[in-house]
Design a protein around this motif. Structure first.
Motif, PDB file in Angstrom:
ATOM      1  N   TRP A  56       0.822  -1.231   0.000  1.00 49.86           N
ATOM      2  CA  TRP A  56       0.000   0.000   0.000  1.00 49.86           C
ATOM      3  C   TRP A  56       0.853   1.277   0.000  1.00 49.86           C
ATOM      4  N   CYS A  57       2.193   1.159  -0.214  1.00 53.07           N
ATOM      5  CA  CYS A  57       3.020   2.301   0.222  1.00 53.07           C
ATOM      6  C   CYS A  57       3.839   2.983  -0.865  1.00 53.07           C
ATOM      7  N   VAL A  58       4.183   2.314  -2.000  1.00 50.46           N
ATOM      8  CA  VAL A  58       5.141   2.921  -2.936  1.00 50.46           C
ATOM      9  C   VAL A  58       4.397   3.882  -3.856  1.00 50.46           C
ATOM     10  N   ASN A  59       3.936   4.976  -3.281  1.00 49.05           N
ATOM     11  CA  ASN A  59       3.002   5.878  -3.973  1.00 49.05           C
ATOM     12  C   ASN A  59       3.634   6.547  -5.187  1.00 49.05           C
ATOM     13  N   ILE A  60       4.935   6.912  -5.117  1.00 50.45           N
ATOM     14  CA  ILE A  60       5.518   7.591  -6.284  1.00 50.45           C
ATOM     15  C   ILE A  60       6.184   6.610  -7.232  1.00 50.45           C
ATOM     16  N   SER A 288       6.899   6.940   0.597  1.00 50.23           N
ATOM     17  CA  SER A 288       6.638   5.972  -0.489  1.00 50.23           C
ATOM     18  C   SER A 288       7.338   4.647  -0.228  1.00 50.23           C
ATOM     19  N   GLY A 289       7.530   4.336   1.054  1.00 46.17           N
ATOM     20  CA  GLY A 289       8.105   3.052   1.428  1.00 46.17           C
ATOM     21  C   GLY A 289       9.606   2.940   1.240  1.00 46.17           C
ATOM     22  N   TYR A 290      10.278   4.013   0.774  1.00 45.38           N
ATOM     23  CA  TYR A 290      11.720   3.934   0.508  1.00 45.38           C
ATOM     24  C   TYR A 290      12.528   3.795   1.783  1.00 45.38           C
ATOM     25  N   ILE A 291      11.976   4.296   2.897  1.00 43.13           N
ATOM     26  CA  ILE A 291      12.677   4.195   4.181  1.00 43.13           C
ATOM     27  C   ILE A 291      11.606   4.255   5.268  1.00 43.13           C
ATOM     28  N   GLU A 331      11.903  14.795   0.290  1.00 41.62           N
ATOM     29  CA  GLU A 331      12.108  14.661  -1.158  1.00 41.62           C
ATOM     30  C   GLU A 331      10.901  13.975  -1.792  1.00 41.62           C
ATOM     31  N   ASN A 332      10.381  12.988  -1.117  1.00 36.83           N
ATOM     32  CA  ASN A 332       9.179  12.284  -1.607  1.00 36.83           C
ATOM     33  C   ASN A 332       8.024  13.267  -1.754  1.00 36.83           C
ATOM     34  N   LEU A 333       7.810  14.091  -0.738  1.00 36.74           N
ATOM     35  CA  LEU A 333       6.681  15.037  -0.758  1.00 36.74           C
ATOM     36  C   LEU A 333       6.929  16.149  -1.760  1.00 36.74           C
ATOM     37  N   ARG A 334       8.220  16.535  -1.935  1.00 38.67           N
ATOM     38  CA  ARG A 334       8.545  17.547  -2.952  1.00 38.67           C
ATOM     39  C   ARG A 334       8.155  17.032  -4.330  1.00 38.67           C
ATOM     40  N   ILE A 335       8.501  15.806  -4.625  1.00 38.52           N
ATOM     41  CA  ILE A 335       8.173  15.215  -5.930  1.00 38.52           C
ATOM     42  C   ILE A 335       6.653  15.131  -6.093  1.00 38.52           C
ATOM     43  N   MET A 336       5.982  14.698  -5.026  1.00 43.99           N
ATOM     44  CA  MET A 336       4.527  14.572  -5.121  1.00 43.99           C
ATOM     45  C   MET A 336       3.879  15.911  -5.427  1.00 43.99           C
ATOM     46  N   ILE A 341       1.323  14.796  -8.329  1.00 39.42           N
ATOM     47  CA  ILE A 341       0.986  13.363  -8.396  1.00 39.42           C
ATOM     48  C   ILE A 341      -0.392  13.083  -7.823  1.00 39.42           C
ATOM     49  N   VAL A 342      -0.744  13.749  -6.734  1.00 39.25           N
ATOM     50  CA  VAL A 342      -2.066  13.494  -6.130  1.00 39.25           C
ATOM     51  C   VAL A 342      -3.169  14.038  -7.036  1.00 39.25           C
ATOM     52  N   GLU A 343      -2.975  15.272  -7.527  1.00 42.44           N
ATOM     53  CA  GLU A 343      -3.999  15.893  -8.372  1.00 42.44           C
ATOM     54  C   GLU A 343      -4.177  15.099  -9.670  1.00 42.44           C
ATOM     55  N   ARG A 344      -3.068  14.694 -10.284  1.00 40.03           N
ATOM     56  CA  ARG A 344      -3.182  13.927 -11.537  1.00 40.03           C
ATOM     57  C   ARG A 344      -3.804  12.565 -11.278  1.00 40.03           C
ATOM     58  N   ALA A 345      -3.470  11.976 -10.142  1.00 39.24           N
ATOM     59  CA  ALA A 345      -4.107  10.685  -9.812  1.00 39.24           C
ATOM     60  C   ALA A 345      -5.615  10.863  -9.724  1.00 39.24           C
ATOM     61  N   ARG A 346      -6.035  11.955  -9.071  1.00 45.39           N
ATOM     62  CA  ARG A 346      -7.483  12.198  -8.905  1.00 45.39           C
ATOM     63  C   ARG A 346      -8.157  12.529 -10.220  1.00 45.39           C
TER      64      ARG A 346
END
Ligand code: PXG
Length: 451
Positions: A56-60, A288-291, A331-336, A341-346
């Motif tokens: 459920w975690c590797v969102n990016i 995104s599960g990376y750490i 960095e994960n949240l910066r990329i999102m 990523i959230v808006e395009r997913a929606r």
């Protein structure tokens, strides 16, 4: 890599979580070796479309070098320091501020831990402390849902409603109570979904009144109940739960470990369902599960009491606010944010995914296909269109999962429900690939059942 040797060592030395380890030793472990985008590869060279984003975690998606580089930079500069003894580190501060910016409403305060389980244990202790320092030590009971999942620590597993987990370790601990979850497919009968949502929510009011409002500290629930099978509540459920919590001054804890960071197409599940929590555990998608990283997020009201009346918080872990984990999360949240990523997913992916997922619902083996944003479920049933279950619940789900793997697709099975939770960056072409592989899998599963 000598796969057989690795499997021998694994069987000899590694106890796997949530596994029958004896059966696994006989069967052999699948060893994953690489990830890129929405795909992972195993040691035998199989490429698998990971429609479950790890867990459920590797969102990016896999393979984003920027996160590895952020970790390396921080490790080289300052691999670790703690947030004890009036100290902390810059990435920890910046992450707390970023979470305050992203979290809904007045959720502006973060206590960092290493997992979702630890976040829920933190919440269990600090919510009780919140009431005790206000002269209400007896206001310490938690209400949760049967079959909910809130982690694997003593409090996390006790807050969860999984009986098999309670049976290992003598749980739940005292003063944790469970009510039935909003599972319309399983117990909604002929009731209209909106009507059922209100009925399910009022189970909370009944239990609060039974226990006595002065004894109830908080209600905890996943906006969408993930591990048990993606129970998506009717739209009437959560606003009614919020109304009840406000009426009796019971803190509302939204467990956003799965729903958080874009899973529903909103940043958080509470926004998808239109309610405002007081407290939120988060983990998984935060990096995104990376750490590993978890956090307990608190509202201004709760944090003010913990800061001003709470004295020294006698709680914390060595790695609370670990700078490398915080740097990777940032960095994960910066990329999102920068890649929307959230808006395009929606806006772009969720509508198309919903259409294809509904097509799978047409299959003779599927009793219901439900989805919210990028999290969904297929209920496998013996005699569509009746809402019924296979007699030996779980066997068909396990069979379907194994056939999916043979077809190069990863889906999770809980009982006979197939679960979907792909990386948020899945493309329309990959949605089509997911559909093709899932449809073939359902046909082959039905054939094995002689249907
Ligand atoms: C809602 C929720 N809350 C807390 C946790 C615990 O987080 P940690 O695992 O990081 O301690 C979870 C975790 N979710 C989880 C964990 C392990 C397996 C599965 C499954 O669906 O099989 C789901 C979760 O889904």
């Amino acid at each position: 890599m000598d796969i057989r040797e690795l499997q021998r060592l694994d069987a000899a030395h590694h106890l796997h979580p949530f596994n029958d380890n004896a059966a696994l030793a006989r069967r052999g472990t699948r060893i994953l070796t690489r990830g890129e985008g929405c795909y992972v590869w195993d040691a035998e060279g199989n490429r698998l479309l990971d429609a479950f984003a790890g867990l459920w975690c590797v969102n990016i998606g896999y393979g984003r070098r920027e996160l590895a580089e952020a970790a390396a930079r921080q490790m080289e500069q300052l691999a670790y320091y703690n947030s004890f003894f009036q100290c902390t580190t810059e990435p920890t501060i910046r992450l707390a501020a970023k979470l305050a910016e992203l979290a809904p409403g007045d959720i502006n305060h973060a206590f960092f831990v290493n997992s979702g389980s630890e976040a829920n244990d933190t919440i269990f202790r600090l919510v009780r402390h919140f009431w005790a320092v206000q002269g209400k030590p007896e206001k310490k009971a938690f209400i949760a849902r049967h079959n909910g999942y809130h982690g694997t620590t003593v409090a996390g597993a006790s807050l969860g409603g999984m009986k098999a987990m309670h049976g290992q370790g003598g749980l739940p601990i005292p003063d944790i109570h469970h009510i039935d979850p909003p599972y319309w497919f399983g117990d909604g009968g002929d009731m209209d979904e909106d009507e059922y949502g209100l009925l399910a929510a009022r189970r909370l009011e009944d239990r609060i009144l039974e226990l006595g409002p002065d004894r109830v500290a908080a209600f905890i629930g996943e906006p969408i109940m993930g591990a048990i099978g993606v129970y998506i509540p009717p739209r009437t459920y959560w606003p009614e739960v919020e109304r009840i919590c406000r009426k009796y001054d019971v803190l509302l804890v939204a467990d956003e470990v799965i729903c958080g960071f874009g899973r529903t197409g909103q940043w958080f599940g509470s926004q998808y369902f239109g309610f405002q929590p007081d407290v939120m555990p988060v983990a998984k998608g935060i990096t995104s599960g990376y750490i590993p990283l978890g956090a307990a997020l608190f509202s201004d009201r709760v944090a003010r009491v913990l800061r001003e009346a709470g004295g020294e918080l006698a709680h914390g872990a060595t790695y609370s606010g670990h700078p490398v984990c915080a740097a990777v999360a940032l960095e994960n949240l910066r990329i999102m944010e920068e890649e929307r990523i959230v808006e395009r997913a929606r806006e772009e992916i969720a509508p198309y995914l919903a259409r294809r997922w509904a097509e799978l619902g047409e299959h003779r083996l599927v009793g219901q296909a439900r989805i919210a944003g990028l999290v969904g479920a297929l209920e496998l049933v013996p005699d569509k269109p009746r809402r019924s279950f296979f007699p030996d619940r779980g066997r068909v789900g396990a069979l379907c999962r194994d056939i999916a793997l043979r077809n190069g697709l990863i889906l999770r099975a809980t009982w006979d429900t197939m679960l979907l939770s792909p990386p948020l960056v899945i493309t329309p072409g990959q949605v089509d690939e997911l559909f093709e592989k899932a449809w073939k899998t359902l046909n082959e599963t039905a054939a094995e059942l002689g249907k």
